[in-house]
Write a protein that holds these residues in place. Structure first.
Motif, PDB file in Angstrom:
ATOM      1  N   UNK A 100       0.830  -1.203   0.000  1.00 54.73           N
ATOM      2  CA  UNK A 100       0.000   0.000   0.000  1.00 54.73           C
ATOM      3  C   UNK A 100       0.867   1.257   0.000  1.00 54.73           C
ATOM      4  N   UNK A 101       1.909   1.267   0.815  1.00 61.01           N
ATOM      5  CA  UNK A 101       2.813   2.415   0.858  1.00 61.01           C
ATOM      6  C   UNK A 101       3.538   2.612  -0.469  1.00 61.01           C
ATOM      7  N   UNK A 102       3.997   1.529  -1.063  1.00 58.53           N
ATOM      8  CA  UNK A 102       4.684   1.636  -2.348  1.00 58.53           C
ATOM      9  C   UNK A 102       3.739   2.203  -3.407  1.00 58.53           C
ATOM     10  N   UNK A 103       2.498   1.749  -3.357  1.00 59.67           N
ATOM     11  CA  UNK A 103       1.505   2.209  -4.328  1.00 59.67           C
ATOM     12  C   UNK A 103       1.192   3.692  -4.117  1.00 59.67           C
ATOM     13  N   UNK A 104       0.986   4.097  -2.868  1.00 57.95           N
ATOM     14  CA  UNK A 104       0.659   5.492  -2.569  1.00 57.95           C
ATOM     15  C   UNK A 104       1.812   6.431  -2.892  1.00 57.95           C
ATOM     16  N   UNK A 105       3.029   5.996  -2.606  1.00 52.42           N
ATOM     17  CA  UNK A 105       4.202   6.831  -2.866  1.00 52.42           C
ATOM     18  C   UNK A 105       4.682   6.711  -4.304  1.00 52.42           C
ATOM     19  N   UNK A 106       4.135   5.733  -5.007  1.00 52.95           N
ATOM     20  CA  UNK A 106       4.564   5.433  -6.375  1.00 52.95           C
ATOM     21  C   UNK A 106       6.061   5.166  -6.421  1.00 52.95           C
ATOM     22  N   UNK A 107       6.523   4.443  -5.398  1.00 57.02           N
ATOM     23  CA  UNK A 107       7.934   4.063  -5.304  1.00 57.02           C
ATOM     24  C   UNK A 107       8.054   2.572  -5.590  1.00 57.02           C
ATOM     25  N   UNK A 108       8.190   2.272  -6.857  1.00 58.78           N
ATOM     26  CA  UNK A 108       8.179   0.876  -7.256  1.00 58.78           C
ATOM     27  C   UNK A 108       9.555   0.321  -7.592  1.00 58.78           C
ATOM     28  N   UNK A 109      10.583   1.149  -7.556  1.00 59.59           N
ATOM     29  CA  UNK A 109      11.915   0.710  -7.974  1.00 59.59           C
ATOM     30  C   UNK A 109      12.356  -0.552  -7.250  1.00 59.59           C
ATOM     31  N   UNK A 110      12.142  -0.621  -5.955  1.00 57.18           N
ATOM     32  CA  UNK A 110      12.626  -1.741  -5.172  1.00 57.18           C
ATOM     33  C   UNK A 110      11.858  -3.024  -5.345  1.00 57.18           C
TER      34      UNK A 110
END
Length: 107
Positions: free
Chosen positions: A75-85
């Motif tokens: 959920x955090x990755x989706x909200x922050x749009x931080x998908x690199x990892x």
């Protein structure tokens, strides 16, 4: 992801004849792996990939640890749009499905 044979092997292979699966070993890593953001960015996508759409692995992992941190991580990755990892191990287009699948174990 969504490769039942690989998921089955992670859930059933044991290390050095100890009777503990690789998945169980990952769930029982030292707490630093669950707290340090750089280590979590490696561990959590690996755990999510190992259990995604595999109820046996999901339920086994749920016996070892709460799955809520995995759903929160996605959920955090989706909200922050931080998908690199996570893209090396988990596709962006499956995140919502994975969150729902993980949360089914908590019901």
């Amino acid at each position: 992801v969504d490769h039942p044979e690989n998921q089955a092997s992670i859930g059933s292979w044991t290390l050095q004849g100890e009777g503990v699966s690789v998945l169980n070993r990952l769930a029982n890593l030292p707490v630093v792996f669950f707290m340090d953001e750089s280590l979590k960015a490696i561990l959590f996508p690996t755990l999510i990939s190992a259990i995604f759409n595999n109820t046996v692995n999901r339920d086994n992992l749920a016996e070892e640890m709460s799955l809520e941190p995995l759903a929160s991580f996605l959920t955090q990755m989706k909200e922050k749009k931080e998908f690199d990892g996570i893209f090396g191990r988990f596709p962006q287009d499956k995140i919502d499905e994975a969150i729902e699948f993980i949360n089914q174990a908590e019901e």
